[in-house]
Every structure is written in structure tokens, then in C-alpha cells.
Design a protein around this motif. Structure first.
Motif, PDB file in Angstrom:
ATOM      1  N   ILE A 146     -16.871  -2.107  43.959  1.00  0.00           N
ATOM      2  CA  ILE A 146     -16.064  -0.954  44.826  1.00  0.00           C
ATOM      3  C   ILE A 146     -17.063   0.028  45.488  1.00  0.00           C
ATOM      4  N   SER A 147     -16.584   0.730  46.331  1.00  0.00           N
ATOM      5  CA  SER A 147     -17.506   1.788  47.075  1.00  0.00           C
ATOM      6  C   SER A 147     -18.317   2.525  46.298  1.00  0.00           C
ATOM      7  N   GLN A 148     -19.756   2.338  46.629  1.00  0.00           N
ATOM      8  CA  GLN A 148     -20.765   2.944  45.796  1.00  0.00           C
ATOM      9  C   GLN A 148     -20.608   4.645  45.909  1.00  0.00           C
ATOM     10  N   THR A 149     -19.912   5.127  46.558  1.00  0.00           N
ATOM     11  CA  THR A 149     -19.679   6.551  47.060  1.00  0.00           C
ATOM     12  C   THR A 149     -18.664   6.852  45.761  1.00  0.00           C
ATOM     13  N   LEU A 150     -17.924   6.021  45.713  1.00  0.00           N
ATOM     14  CA  LEU A 150     -16.573   6.328  44.528  1.00  0.00           C
ATOM     15  C   LEU A 150     -17.496   6.377  43.069  1.00  0.00           C
ATOM     16  N   SER A 151     -18.124   5.230  42.953  1.00  0.00           N
ATOM     17  CA  SER A 151     -18.993   5.125  41.673  1.00  0.00           C
ATOM     18  C   SER A 151     -19.858   6.334  41.430  1.00  0.00           C
ATOM     19  N   ASP A 152     -20.470   6.885  42.459  1.00  0.00           N
ATOM     20  CA  ASP A 152     -21.565   8.041  42.286  1.00  0.00           C
ATOM     21  C   ASP A 152     -20.778   9.228  41.836  1.00  0.00           C
ATOM     22  N   GLN A 153     -19.219   9.463  42.099  1.00  0.00           N
ATOM     23  CA  GLN A 153     -18.528  10.461  41.711  1.00  0.00           C
ATOM     24  C   GLN A 153     -18.177  10.443  40.430  1.00  0.00           C
ATOM     25  N   PHE A 154     -18.102   9.414  39.540  1.00  0.00           N
ATOM     26  CA  PHE A 154     -17.937   9.188  38.271  1.00  0.00           C
ATOM     27  C   PHE A 154     -19.202   8.580  37.492  1.00  0.00           C
ATOM     28  N   GLU A 155     -20.391   9.897  37.503  1.00  0.00           N
ATOM     29  CA  GLU A 155     -21.493   9.090  36.868  1.00  0.00           C
ATOM     30  C   GLU A 155     -21.402   8.742  35.538  1.00  0.00           C
ATOM     31  N   THR A 156     -20.705   9.411  34.763  1.00  0.00           N
ATOM     32  CA  THR A 156     -20.380   9.260  33.319  1.00  0.00           C
ATOM     33  C   THR A 156     -19.750   8.072  32.896  1.00  0.00           C
ATOM     34  N   LEU A 157     -18.899   7.493  33.799  1.00  0.00           N
ATOM     35  CA  LEU A 157     -18.308   6.198  33.206  1.00  0.00           C
ATOM     36  C   LEU A 157     -19.156   5.081  33.020  1.00  0.00           C
ATOM     37  N   PRO A 158     -18.871   4.107  32.078  1.00  0.00           N
ATOM     38  CA  PRO A 158     -19.770   3.134  31.843  1.00  0.00           C
ATOM     39  C   PRO A 158     -19.502   1.953  33.021  1.00  0.00           C
ATOM     40  N   THR A 159     -20.311   0.907  33.121  1.00  0.00           N
ATOM     41  CA  THR A 159     -20.417  -0.147  33.968  1.00  0.00           C
ATOM     42  C   THR A 159     -20.257  -1.359  33.351  1.00  0.00           C
ATOM     43  N   VAL A 160     -19.639  -2.362  33.853  1.00  0.00           N
ATOM     44  CA  VAL A 160     -19.821  -3.677  33.193  1.00  0.00           C
ATOM     45  C   VAL A 160     -20.878  -4.466  33.916  1.00  0.00           C
ATOM     46  N   SER A 161     -21.064  -5.735  33.366  1.00  0.00           N
ATOM     47  CA  SER A 161     -22.380  -6.287  33.501  1.00  0.00           C
ATOM     48  C   SER A 161     -22.783  -6.199  35.017  1.00  0.00           C
ATOM     49  N   THR A 162     -21.793  -6.341  35.968  1.00  0.00           N
ATOM     50  CA  THR A 162     -21.970  -6.623  37.306  1.00  0.00           C
ATOM     51  C   THR A 162     -22.343  -5.230  38.008  1.00  0.00           C
ATOM     52  N   GLY A 163     -22.327  -4.070  37.318  1.00  0.00           N
ATOM     53  CA  GLY A 163     -22.326  -2.798  37.649  1.00  0.00           C
ATOM     54  C   GLY A 163     -20.853  -2.106  38.137  1.00  0.00           C
ATOM     55  N   ARG A 164     -19.781  -2.719  38.045  1.00  0.00           N
ATOM     56  CA  ARG A 164     -18.616  -2.423  38.240  1.00  0.00           C
ATOM     57  C   ARG A 164     -18.282  -1.375  37.363  1.00  0.00           C
ATOM     58  N   LYS A 165     -17.441  -0.371  37.957  1.00  0.00           N
ATOM     59  CA  LYS A 165     -16.803   0.812  37.149  1.00  0.00           C
ATOM     60  C   LYS A 165     -15.359   0.802  37.454  1.00  0.00           C
ATOM     61  N   PHE A 166     -14.484   1.196  36.473  1.00  0.00           N
ATOM     62  CA  PHE A 166     -12.944   1.240  36.604  1.00  0.00           C
ATOM     63  C   PHE A 166     -12.782   2.743  36.309  1.00  0.00           C
ATOM     64  N   PHE A 167     -11.708   3.159  36.998  1.00  0.00           N
ATOM     65  CA  PHE A 167     -11.227   4.448  37.370  1.00  0.00           C
ATOM     66  C   PHE A 167      -9.846   4.892  36.722  1.00  0.00           C
ATOM     67  N   LEU A 168      -9.166   4.047  36.697  1.00  0.00           N
ATOM     68  CA  LEU A 168      -7.494   4.038  36.690  1.00  0.00           C
ATOM     69  C   LEU A 168      -6.912   3.441  35.373  1.00  0.00           C
ATOM     70  N   SER A 169      -5.825   3.596  35.041  1.00  0.00           N
ATOM     71  CA  SER A 169      -4.935   3.452  33.987  1.00  0.00           C
ATOM     72  C   SER A 169      -4.842   1.586  33.912  1.00  0.00           C
ATOM     73  N   TRP A 170      -4.722   1.139  33.187  1.00  0.00           N
ATOM     74  CA  TRP A 170      -4.373  -0.343  32.842  1.00  0.00           C
ATOM     75  C   TRP A 170      -3.071  -0.843  33.767  1.00  0.00           C
ATOM     76  N   SER A 171      -2.227   0.131  33.635  1.00  0.00           N
ATOM     77  CA  SER A 171      -1.246  -0.232  34.615  1.00  0.00           C
ATOM     78  C   SER A 171      -1.191  -0.310  35.978  1.00  0.00           C
ATOM     79  N   HIS A 172      -2.184   0.689  36.384  1.00  0.00           N
ATOM     80  CA  HIS A 172      -2.500   0.629  37.798  1.00  0.00           C
ATOM     81  C   HIS A 172      -3.162  -0.584  38.359  1.00  0.00           C
ATOM     82  N   TYR A 173      -4.202  -1.246  37.191  1.00  0.00           N
ATOM     83  CA  TYR A 173      -4.812  -2.255  37.447  1.00  0.00           C
ATOM     84  C   TYR A 173      -4.066  -3.575  37.473  1.00  0.00           C
TER      85      TYR A 173
END
Length: 360
Positions: A101-128
Motif C-alpha cells: 500500500i502507499s508508503q504515505t498511508l503507512s507512515d501516518q500509522f507508525e504504531t501499527l505492526p507490519t507483516v513480513s513483507t512490510g505491509r500494514k493493515f488499517f481496517l476491520s476484517w469486514s472491510h478486507y
């Protein structure tokens, strides 16, 4: 106001403020739990995929694996781990394993963990669950970014997808900016960025009426103002309806007046239930000129005028407006959800045509 009434009002404010703190804390806790489960489901999906790859007959092994895993997890944790749900977790991992996903979006949520690929998730399971069914990765990124930026509920995400927001914005902009939708979502930097064509107003319920007036259209919009604001997009605030001004001893009424805080300008809407006429554009030009000269402040930007019509002739619009126009726009509105496939086809045809023109 008596002292006891003042004291009661202060106490009520205090009680409300304390309850608001607790509500927000519960909301934050619920959000944190939901996000934790999204990361957990991604990891479970990864483990399922990797385990399935060990089987000689992968199809048969995978089916048996899910069945056994479902029974095991259900026995420990209860509901939520049916074979169908486990298949969704596997699909979730497959869809997002190599997705960035956009690095800009990831940077806005610095405290969120990342998976092995560096990806972050921001929404609920229902959204995904909804997002991962979108095959076009660029389109999927767009709806994910917009859901985060605008705090869309699942129902609002579905509504925006079903109204083909991605295709409508892509058709309303130039080809070079289409790719930006996948990187940053909708960016409102110029007047044209704030305009859609068409606008989808299925929530007004007008499709049930054989005919209706412009005043009925306006009243329906006011009755569904929150949904109309969501359809307008980011940064819009409602100012008023039938806003009156007097010029040369004549009275005029602007159907709907908004302010866009991102563009820092007024946005005027004139509603037409029939086909757009050149006089309608001329009238909007006068409204815009008045607001620019008499209403807007010096540090605010020029007013935008949008004539919202049931039908229009693009040739008439282009001939009526100046070539360097950046303030007056004519957009159609639809009272039913458009056919998403038709808009996709239009977008593909336009891109092919533009690419062909470049080759020449």
C-alpha cells in the motif's frame, strides 16, 4: 438562570464529558481488537498456505487440513472458525502477500505492526473481506485508502464501490492522474478534482417517481444531506439552500451553497431536471462572478459553480465555456446506481484511445 440550574447544567456537562471519554476508550479498544484479529487472520492464512504446499495431493490435503483445523479451533475458541472462514483467511493472505500500500498511508500509522513483507493493515476484517474480492489491485488500493481517509463504514465502502466511484473519478481526470488514485486516493488540489461526472444520487429515491420538480430534487438532497456530502467527497461543508442575493435591484437564488475547506472556496450548485441549456451555464457564470466579487474574502480562492443536470450535450458545454475555464462545470446526475461494467469499459476504451494517440 438560577444558581441550582447553573449547577445542574455544569454537572450534566461533567457527566457527559466523562461518559464521552469512556465511549471513546471503548471504541479505541474495539478498533485495536479488530485490527489485532486482522493481523492474526493474515498469519493464519499464511500458515495454511505454507502447510498446504507440503501435501502431495494439495487439493485433497488442503480440504482435509481445513476440516481438521476448523474442528480443532472451534473446540478451543468457539464460533468463527468454520472451513468457510478459514478459506477466507487463506484468500486474504494470497491477496495481500505481495501487495504494498502507499508508503504515505503507512507512515501516518507508525504504531501499527507490519507483516513480513512490510505491509500494514488499517481496517476491520469486514472491510478486507470486501476489498480482497476486488481483482484490480489499483482499484483495491484506492478503496482501501479512501476508507481509511474518510473513516468509511463497511456499508459506505460497499455503496461507494457499487456506485463505481473509482471509475467515475478516473473518467473525470486525465490519464496521468488515474495511477495516482491507487497511490494516494482522491486528492483535491484543483477545482476539477472536486467535481464528479456523473454524480450518483440513488439514495434520494427519485427512481420511484415518474416525474419530479427541481424543488423536489432539492428537498430530497436536503433530507439526505449527510449522504449527499459523502457523494460530493472530501472537504465539503454545507452553507445553505436557496441562498438569496440582490444585484441591480433583482433577486437571485442559488439552489445549494457549499464551502470546500481544502480548496478554500465556495462551491455553488444549480439543479436542473432536464437537459442542460447554454442559458443555464450563463446563469451560473453570473452567480460565480457575484460570489467572487461580493462574497469571498481576499485570501480565499475563486468560486466554483456546478450545474447538476439530468442530461447534457458536451458540445454545447464546451462551446459555451471559455477554453481556459476552471470555475464552471456541468455534471450529470444518476438516480440509480450505474452499471459498473459499463463504466469500466468506458475507462478502458479511453485509456486505449489515449495510448493510441501517443503512439501516433
Amino acid at each position: 438562570m438560577k444558581n441550582n440550574e447553573i449547577g445542574e447544567a455544569i454537572q450534566n456537562d461533567f457527566l457527559k464529558n466523562v461518559s464521552d471519554v469512556l465511549r471513546q476508550a471503548k471504541k479505541n479498544a474495539k478498533t485495536a481488537v479488530n485490527l489485532s484479529m486482522v493481523y492474526a487472520y493474515y498469519e493464519i492464512g499464511r500458515m495454511i498456505v505454507e502447510e498446504e504446499q507440503h501435501g502431495t495431493n494439495r487439493a485433497a490435503y488442503g480440504k482435509q487440513l481445513l476440516k481438521e483445523l476448523s474442528a480443532y479451533l472451534t473446540d478451543i475458541f468457539g464460533k468463527g472458525f468454520s472451513t468457510t472462514n478459514l478459506k477466507q483467511m487463506r484468500q486474504f493472505y494470497i491477496a495481500y502477500a505481495n501487495d504494498q500500500i502507499s508508503q504515505t498511508l503507512s507512515d501516518q500509522f507508525e504504531t501499527l505492526p507490519t507483516v513480513s513483507t512490510g505491509r500494514k493493515f488499517f481496517l476491520s476484517w469486514s472491510h478486507y473481506l470486501k476489498l480482497m474480492r476486488i481483482d484490480n489491485i489499483d482499484e483495491r488500493h484506492f478503496y482501501e485508502i479512501e476508507s481509511v481517509k474518510n473513516d468509511w463504514s463497511l456499508s459506505e465502502l460497499k455503496r461507494q464501490y457499487n456506485s463505481a466511484l473509482y471509475e467515475r473519478l478516473a473518467l473525470s481526470t486525465d490519464k496521468d492522474k488515474v495511477y495516482q488514485l491507487a497511490l494516494e486516493g482522491q486528492k483535491v488540489e484543483t477545482p476539477k478534482d472536486a467535481v464528479k461526472d456523473p454524480y450518483v444520487l440513488e439514495f434520494l429515491g427519485l427512481k420511484e417517481l415518474p416525474e419530479y420538480s427541481e424543488s423536489e430534487l432539492e428537498s430530497r438532497i436536503i433530507d439526505h444531506l449527510q449522504q449527499f456530502l459523502l457523494e460530493l467527497g472530501t472537504g465539503f461543508a454545507f452553507i445553505g439552500r436557496q441562498v438569496r442575493f440582490t444585484f441591480d435591484e433583482e433577486h437571485f437564488m442559488v439552489d445549494l451553497v457549499f464551502y470546500n475547506r481544502l480548496l478554500r472556496c465556495f462551491v455553488l450548485f444549480d439543479l436542473k431536471i432536464g437537459e442542460l441549456k447554454h442559458q443555464d451555464i450563463g446563469q451560473m457564470q453570473m452567480y460565480v462572478n457575484y460570489y467572487d466579487r461580493k462574497v469571498k474574502l481576499e485570501d480565499e480562492n475563486k468560486t466554483i459553480g456546478i450545474v447538476l443536470c439530468r442530461d447534457k450535450n458536451n458540445a454545447v458545454v464546451e462551446m459555451t465555456l471559455p477554453e481556459d475555464n476552471s470555475q464552471i462545470f456541468a455534471s450529470k446526475y444518476e438516480t440509480v446506481l450505474p452499471k459498473k461494467e459499463d463504466l469500466k469499459k468506458l475507462l478502458e476504451e479511453r485509456i486505449v484511445a489515449e495510448d493510441g494517440g501517443e503512439d501516433d
